[in-house]
Design an enzyme around this catalytic site. Structure first.
Site, PDB file in Angstrom:
ATOM      1  N   SER A  79      12.938  21.154 -17.505  1.00 31.58           N
ATOM      2  CA  SER A  79      11.958  21.758 -17.639  1.00 31.58           C
ATOM      3  C   SER A  79      12.226  23.113 -18.298  1.00 31.58           C
ATOM      4  CB  SER A  79      11.293  22.322 -16.315  1.00 31.58           C
ATOM      5  OG  SER A  79      10.639  23.440 -16.325  1.00 31.58           O
ATOM      6  N   HIS A 101       0.832  -1.315  -0.031  1.00 33.48           N
ATOM      7  CA  HIS A 101      -0.091   0.034  -0.064  1.00 33.48           C
ATOM      8  C   HIS A 101       0.742   1.202  -0.028  1.00 33.48           C
ATOM      9  CE1 HIS A 101      -3.609  -2.647   1.156  1.00 33.48           C
ATOM     10  NE2 HIS A 101      -2.619  -3.135   1.876  1.00 33.48           N
TER      11      HIS A 101
END
Lengths: 476, 476, 476, 476
Positions: free
Chosen positions: C294, C172
């Site tokens: 970026s 999880h």
């Protein structure tokens, strides 16, 4: 006619056997599929629609009158009784009934004799299931709109409360720029606004009555389709009778596509929460009563609910493409293939609604850990801001960018709060306007209330049963 | 700042290498993917959006001014030049450019030097691709609406011309009831009306400007997002900057879902035509120039076009679910995954448009074989009508049904024409109203024209290029 | 026959126009679709298969002889020339050619005159595309098997090198139990072993020759299907001629399903790497030349490659379901729908291969940050171990579990290394056996080499062209 | 330890509340989902696997012994009792139980006290569900293989009986060449052979034991994974414990992909039967007890079963892609998402099996209408044969083709029977070899019997319950 009357007496004894014919029981089981369970969700709609059909039959003038005014009243009383039976939970569809349509017709015949055998005049089963699904879709779409806006409000409340709490904004899961919990939470809220707009489109698509198409080719009887549409509270009707039938499957696909949108929003919100509640991030603390443990590891508190929402998103997307895939390549006119769109539609709707509701409850209980949020900031997060500072000093952006890139080590941690607040242009971290979104959600609330009133009013007038506050309809 | 200026001079020499960094060429190729080809479809949009951004930068007041009025004019002139290059077909995106955004920036820098390096101030690549896709989507949706309504009109014309020509109505592909070519063709037309309504919803969803979100977290500069939105002719804008980015993928999915609807209509129409043009049916004769032969069987004339439309329906449905599947489970903020929604979106749009156009041309040339249509009638088709006749004589429907079922052999061929015309209730075979549908299509035509005028007007004002009559944009 | 000879002379003049017929150019463009580009990937296979067909025709005994031994040699020489043209990159398929099959036939006719017009005897285009796709699939599956095992080896090497480096095992996404980099990396390697086994199944499925089915109904000529199958190096053949055609689409779906499996493995590995390379985790440092920056944030180094792999997984899954969706509901016998399975098949194959290759290169360059891995341990990770200690002292497990759960605060950090090594049962962290997996991959390598030798040997014998070392075939 | 013992006494009183924790009831309902219904299908597997685990625990040597030989016997007796309860139909999973795993553990604890609380030593719930699904998959795959081969045999029988009955072979749904019912039916049979081969691959993939992976990271106890694998009759085991868990979802996808194949075959066969049983074709008469009527049209006898199979094909395809879509992008280690693959897997399996069975029954009752089949022949069907005749006279094929194309009107009806028999090359209409296919199906039958014997033998030895003749397991 005399011969027909003889048949009448025989079939009265034989019951409905002949309607279904002498079909292999294995085939009966195969063709009924899950209808016996699924159709319970359509039981009330079936009664409403039958009431409207009976009313219309009673108003056909001339010698064609099939049902008299008095007979209509008896039919409606019987239907109201069936609605009560459905609501008490005791209504069952037998293997022999196959589906809700025959189950209701059969009960009517048992109660009303001959009169029950008149009710199917000028309609077909396709016709009935088509109108039932529209009524079901209408009520359910109002529910899901209502529930989605409540999740939107919960997020907006979270955003407002933590409007200025700094949070590292990310792209590619990597730290990007200074941001805020307010921006993050209201981004998810704004996504839901869009989802509701798609639900609204689907609502309008759905809000047209197909009844009266019979088997898709009308009937040689002067039925009044506008009347039934009005009695059932529809705003419009499918004009072409063949298309009224062909629209089945299409309409479900449109609704499932709209539900896919809200699921996508839920899925991304869930993914954020799963990530941000790991100890490595720790931005948010999930309410323990919404987490589940492990059967072997005593320390565990897992975000199962969020993982299930993520997986159920795939389920709903799958339903949308299954429904479309079934419709693709069919010839015009009803085909039994369409029955298989029912489960994707009903289960998809219930799945989406359950996910929206549980996530709303969870969001309301989220704890925000400001310390962890602040700890997430590293100087690099301010690199773009630094480049823009240089731009302010006259350096072309691309050069400022390259300069900062080469001197990343020299970046210093800026005051986060200042960085967040410094973004003041429209709807950035420092330029939030929560009131506008709140007003938008209020507008939807009003729409939902008005439509419910209209719809439930029609039902009440038609069938004489008090329409209860909408409760959740679960499909087992 | 001095150091930054030094960097400036160096990078002027180094070209744009540093923007991309020293990335492995194999990686460059992998990440560029099909963008070098696909992005050509976005080239004009990129120039428009850059023009709007430059204009906005030129109006930022105070010492923050990044671009002067004069510089803005030079930028726009250069952009108009690029548009001309694109239109001439000579524009290429190199491996090094990666995509249309760097390709345009690089050309600007080559032409304008320093000034070109300023243009990226306060925006990010995600920002650009987001706005380009919206502009592309807007123009294309207007095209597909226009084309879909033309198919609707062609069907309506077919319906009107053969309004009363009898045709066996079918369910389960088996003969069901008497029907007409008019009902059949206008059912398909009405389906398209619904599809256009979904295209319209998608159009509204798409008609909001994401520009100014930068990397999803705004910028520390007072940019004017409302201005760019207005300059580009959008009716609204995505307010929350993070959501402006998160909406990517969602918007494409909404549009692809709308296109799925029209494809479903096309697929069913195609299936009908494939079936009804077999020699065993022979209802319709397909225009030979739309059929293809076999390489081995000299006699063949195959409905390949219709089969391809049927298969391409699955392609478009697949694109819709691929786009949604990519978005599912992403965390907030841009992820490169979204690049993979571009091909489904662009190719899905072009596929749908091509299918609509070719089917329109084919429908216009269909020949209706009345003799074959009449030959298809057998007495059984009138069984339901006979049952209703008995109802008219007072027999309950279910008994009339059973009687007819037991005496099918006694049914006689009714006069088809009478059977068709006898259905006079709303929009059955005998109750058609083609004018209403025609008026509806006219309304859409008006909407498309108005929106095109508005959009192309914005472009013209902004960029000074004459916006040409919309032609088809093909993606190779 | 005389009349036929007259036709012969006329068509010699008219060229191949009559093969295609007088089809609307728009239709030609629509039906050709992307074949003109996609089919280049099938060009060599087309030449091989045509060579086999010609050889077989030359061996038909009796007066039926269509091609003499000498003519066969001329045909094969011409085909070898076309292969060289393809390899040089100068081969083009014109709009008029439509696809590779007519393009090759036409070139043969241009070179060989009458003889070229004989080559299509006893075969159909469906037949050709079916066999071409099998040959393509065979070669490509060997490539993808080879590439997948190389990724497996890279992971195994990583596992071996860091076999005992502690790593928090998660469920999880939350910390679960002590684990190791060795366990983690070899889990991914073992997943790939399974994927290769599915590729192997698909390989066997694919390794049967459909040639000789003609249009799916054989021909009235005594062709020798076993001979062509053997000449082309197939291990078997599809016996029933109708099924040989019907298997198209099915076979592609089987292969795409196998590719879906390897994509799922890649996707999960990518997701792990994306998560574990965030600064919050920092377990792994991705090679910078595999990361991209970026356009606005100078500090960024993003795992774009991994995100694209994750998204491309959805693309390949989408292709598998698109191919299946196209096949569904078709009647027996060829339909043009099948053409639309070509792009999913070819692009799916190339996508999967590109992803495997780039991830292999990236995995080889991953840096493991032991300090970050150790820092990830918190005492709670040892909770289950503590419960088992209590079990060792006689406490029933469920009680031990509850006790530890109530006293989580008392847990102490155990020595991680000991915790990892203490798991000594089969193939846990302390019970690894890398040699077995390594041997397994060696076995696959041997298989791939043997099959390639066999296949390329057949080609060489048949066509006389030296079969080059398999290089990547890229589809633009 | 003392404190732990105290906890022991308290929890004995508190029951199992603490295992699940204090979770919101709404959350419990949401997370349990349909498990309470679906897991009944896994109940026997759960008991077998628990018996194997207990046996293994009893053999752990040294002081670590968790379960003594005598205790093991008591556990197995209790488990055998639960199996009987399941078989009697009285076993229920409560809301509190959540799933079959806690339901069984809780029953054991109720019966055996302390001993029941020991059984979960060294395993986790993921572990259990993983092994249960493999056992379920194994048994079900043997069923579906068995059922698919029976359909194959039914088709083969049909083919043999009508081997030489002429039937127009079609491509593009248009008449193509002379063919036979024998070729048509055995083509479908051969397709099923391929489908069984995929089921066999999936069987091998599935036939490995994941038990002992615990939560994916093993346990600090010397458990014997090879022993449990052998006791449960598996041929292999997943070695890497983390991969043993990660394989969940993958294995289901592999099986669903195999089932997709058989569904595709069923879908095409159904489509053929739907088409060929329209009055316009009339080749086949469907057994009336497999057809259903209409509620409004007395004459109707519709192929609903076949239409449902066609639609259910889309359902199974959808399940395959849903399962894959859920797995995509998950990080390593168990996530609750996987629970959502259970319904696609179980319902997909039951859907496919039900379709195969009902179609087998239907195929056995099909009536072949020779007259209608002969009536379908038109002279054009012999066009390719005529062209080949010209080739036999020395005309190049392409010229012969063009000649026939220009003189289609001159074609004459050939004797169909001769045309069919004239195709004598391998496995054409005249070259059938049904014995080979029959032998193939016999071989599969033998395989299925042997594997069942092996599997049921293991169960019997382990649990002492007589394993019943495999009956269908229906999921409501």
């Amino acid at each position: 006619v005399k011969a027909a009357r003889r048949t009448q007496h025989k079939t009265a004894r034989e019951g409905r056997k002949t309607i279904v014919g002498r079909i292999d029981p294995e085939v009966l089981r195969f063709t009924a599929g899950k209808d016996r369970v699924l159709d319970i969700a359509l039981a009330e709609a079936e009664c409403f629609a039958t009431a409207a059909h009976a009313t219309m039959l009673s108003r056909i003038g001339g010698k064609a009158t099939v049902v008299t005014e008095g007979q209509k009243k008896r039919i409606i009383r019987a239907l109201a009784g069936i609605v009560r039976e459905v609501r008490s939970g005791s209504f069952r569809i037998s293997q022999n009934d196959q589906d809700i349509h025959l189950a209701v017709e059969r009960r009517l015949t048992r109660k009303l004799g001959d009169l029950g055998r008149r009710i199917h005049t000028a309609r077909s089963r396709n016709d009935q299931v088509a109108v039932d699904l529209r009524l079901y879709g209408k009520e359910q779409l109002l529910c899901v709109m209502d529930e989605t806006l409540e999740l939107g409000r919960a997020l907006l409340k979270l955003a407002r409360r933590h409007a200025a709490v700094p949070m590292v904004g990310r792209t590619h899961m990597q730290p990007a720029m200074p941001s805020s919990v307010g921006l993050w939470a209201s981004a998810h809220a704004e996504s839901l606004r869009d989802d509701i707009s798609m639900q609204r489109s689907a609502y309008d698509f759905n809000d047209r009555c197909p009844l009266g198409s019979a088997a898709g080719y009308g009937v040689a009887l002067n039925i009044d389709r506008r009347l039934t549409a009005r009695l059932l509270g529809f705003r419009g009707l499918h004009e072409n009778v063949l298309y009224a039938g062909n629209a089945r499957g299409k309409c479900e696909t449109v609704i499932l596509s709209a539900l896919s949108q809200v699921m996508l929003s839920l899925s991304r919100l869930s993914e954020d929460l799963i990530l941000y509640s790991t100890p490595e991030f720790g931005y948010f603390v999930l309410p323990p009563e919404y987490c589940t443990g492990s059967s072997i590891m005593p320390q565990k508190s897992n975000p199962d609910v969020l993982e299930l929402i993520r997986a159920k998103t795939t389920r709903v997307l799958g339903y949308a493409s299954t429904a479309a895939g079934i419709v693709k390549g069919l010839t015009s006119g009803y085909g039994r293939d369409l029955q298989e769109t029912k489960e994707p539609f009903i289960d998809g709707m219930q799945t989406a609604r359950a996910c929206v509701r549980i996530l709303t409850a969870l969001v309301k209980e989220i704890n925000v850990d400001k310390k962890a949020l602040l700890a997430g900031f590293r100087p690099e997060v301010f690199a773009a801001d630094r480049a823009l500072e240089l731009v302010g000093e006259g350096v072309p952006f691309r050069d400022a960018y390259n300069h900062v890139k080469k001197h990343l080590g020299e970046l210093e941690k800026v005051d986060y709060r200042r960085a967040v607040v410094s973004r003041t242009h429209l709807r950035t971290q420092g330029g939030m306007n929560f009131d506008e979104s709140a007003a938008h959600f209020r507008g939807i609330k009003t729409f939902v209330s008005r439509e419910r009133k209209r719809y439930y009013g029609s039902v009440r007038r038609l069938l004489g049963v008090e329409y209860p506050a909408p409760r959740e309809r679960e499909v087992t």
